[in-house]
Enzyme design. Structure first.
Site, PDB file in Angstrom:
ATOM      1  N   SER A   1       1.168   3.991  -0.389  1.00 40.13           N
ATOM      2  CA  SER A   1       2.319   4.582   0.349  1.00 40.13           C
ATOM      3  C   SER A   1       2.321   5.326   1.801  1.00 40.13           C
ATOM      4  O   SER A   1       2.786   5.207   3.409  1.00 40.13           O
ATOM      5  CB  SER A   1       3.812   5.408  -0.774  1.00 40.13           C
ATOM      6  OG  SER A   1       3.066   6.561  -0.957  1.00 40.13           O
TER       7      SER A   1
ATOM      8  N   GLY B   1       2.864   3.397  -4.358  1.00 39.31           N
ATOM      9  CA  GLY B   1       3.093   3.847  -5.669  1.00 39.31           C
ATOM     10  C   GLY B   1       1.516   3.536  -6.045  1.00 39.31           C
ATOM     11  O   GLY B   1       0.960   3.732  -7.643  1.00 39.31           O
TER      12      GLY B   1
ATOM     13  N   ASN C   1      -1.072   9.726  -5.381  1.00 40.63           N
ATOM     14  CA  ASN C   1      -0.762   9.119  -7.115  1.00 40.63           C
ATOM     15  C   ASN C   1      -1.569   9.715  -7.809  1.00 40.63           C
ATOM     16  O   ASN C   1      -0.931   9.973  -9.094  1.00 40.63           O
ATOM     17  CB  ASN C   1      -0.221   7.739  -6.624  1.00 40.63           C
ATOM     18  CG  ASN C   1       0.439   7.578  -5.869  1.00 40.63           C
ATOM     19  OD1 ASN C   1       1.586   7.763  -5.904  1.00 40.63           O
ATOM     20  ND2 ASN C   1       0.575   6.662  -4.992  1.00 40.63           N
TER      21      ASN C   1
ATOM     22  N   ASP D   1      12.897  13.789  -0.061  1.00 37.08           N
ATOM     23  CA  ASP D   1      11.422  13.601  -1.261  1.00 37.08           C
ATOM     24  C   ASP D   1      10.870  15.223  -1.108  1.00 37.08           C
ATOM     25  O   ASP D   1      10.020  15.056  -1.660  1.00 37.08           O
ATOM     26  CB  ASP D   1      11.168  11.950  -1.493  1.00 37.08           C
ATOM     27  CG  ASP D   1       9.953  11.899  -0.455  1.00 37.08           C
ATOM     28  OD1 ASP D   1       9.777  12.397   0.553  1.00 37.08           O
ATOM     29  OD2 ASP D   1       9.894  10.203  -0.426  1.00 37.08           O
TER      30      ASP D   1
ATOM     31  N   HIS E   1       6.798  12.532   1.266  1.00 30.71           N
ATOM     32  CA  HIS E   1       6.645  11.336   2.198  1.00 30.71           C
ATOM     33  C   HIS E   1       6.936  11.561   3.366  1.00 30.71           C
ATOM     34  O   HIS E   1       8.112  12.137   4.160  1.00 30.71           O
ATOM     35  CB  HIS E   1       7.129   9.762   2.274  1.00 30.71           C
ATOM     36  CG  HIS E   1       6.430   9.708   0.977  1.00 30.71           C
ATOM     37  ND1 HIS E   1       7.198   9.812  -0.370  1.00 30.71           N
ATOM     38  CD2 HIS E   1       5.855   8.668   0.536  1.00 30.71           C
ATOM     39  CE1 HIS E   1       7.407   9.207  -0.960  1.00 30.71           C
ATOM     40  NE2 HIS E   1       5.647   8.438  -0.588  1.00 30.71           N
TER      41      HIS E   1
END
Length: 247
Positions: free
Chosen positions: A66, A103, A131, A212, A215
């Site tokens: 991402s 992801g 991730n 969040d 990011h």
């Protein structure tokens, strides 16, 4: 336009015969002159074909998760898009392909790796592992996955810029130490350039982070681009030297 001019001349010949007198020629002349002039203008206005010897832009594939894909951002704000604009502003003829999938772990990346390298690029910016770290996956697994990707790139003669990632503190010091070492060890093994931390200067900074906290915002990506650009320029220079030597 040339065809139209000839058609009009032939039409005049049909109507008046081959023995066209001066009056007929003078009456037809203005229209023919205009048509001929327009045809000449059309020839000079037509775009010139690209030179066969014109250098093709260098193609880089930004392969990642991402952080590469541009999660939560417009396409024009993503890392590949902003990096391409920054490099083009410096005069580089470069195209950067966005091969980021939000992801993705290193295992996910490995599964789509081969087809993502088609057609063969000149270079790759490899950004994966965040991730894996967030999920607390045993560092041996992302290390093995990245190893396979780097091995494949080396066998294909594709230049690489490897970008590192850091593990979050919640998995403990031992995990973080083992995970962070993945990138330095692999860079040394394959002799590729390592940009130590993709989110250097951006991670955990509210001014550069989306709600969040993970990011980057568009300005956060701009900061990443500013910091990593010298390493990408060095990558482009290596590619250019290799291409020159091959010719």
């Amino acid at each position: 336009m040339e065809i139209e001019a000839l058609r009009q001349i032939n039409d005049l010949r049909d109507r008046w015969g081959r023995k066209m007198n001066v009056r007929h020629v003078l009456e037809a002349a203005p229209a023919l002159v205009v048509t001929f002039a327009l045809s000449i203008m059309a020839v000079f206005a037509a775009p010139l074909p690209a030179r066969a010897d014109a250098p093709k832009p260098i193609t880089l594939v930004a392969f990642g998760d991402s952080l590469t894909a541009g999660y939560g951002l417009k396409a024009s704000e993503s890392f590949p898009a902003q990096l391409q604009m920054a490099l083009q502003a410096k005069g580089y003829k470069v195209m950067i392909v966005n091969a980021g999938v939000s992801g993705d772990t290193t295992a996910d990346g490995l599964r789509r790796f081969d087809w993502a390298m088609q057609p063969k690029p000149d270079g790759v910016i490899l950004e994966l592992g965040a991730n894996d770290a967030l999920r607390g996956i045993d560092p041996k697994e992302p290390s093995a996955n990245l190893d396979k990707m780097l091995s494949a790139l080396k066998s294909k003669g594709i230049d690489v810029l490897l970008t590192g990632m850091k593990a979050p503190n919640n998995w403990g010091e031992d995990y973080a130490k083992a995970f962070d070492a993945i990138y330095t060890d692999l860079a040394a093994k394959y002799g590729v350039t390592l940009y130590p931390f993709f989110l250097d200067g951006v991670a955990l900074d509210p001014a550069f982070s989306q709600p969040d906290g993970l990011h980057p915002t568009a300005s956060g990506i701009a900061e990443v681009v500013k910091r990593i650009t010298p390493d990408v320029e060095a990558l482009i220079q290596r590619i250019s030297q290799r291409k020159t030597a091959a010719n």
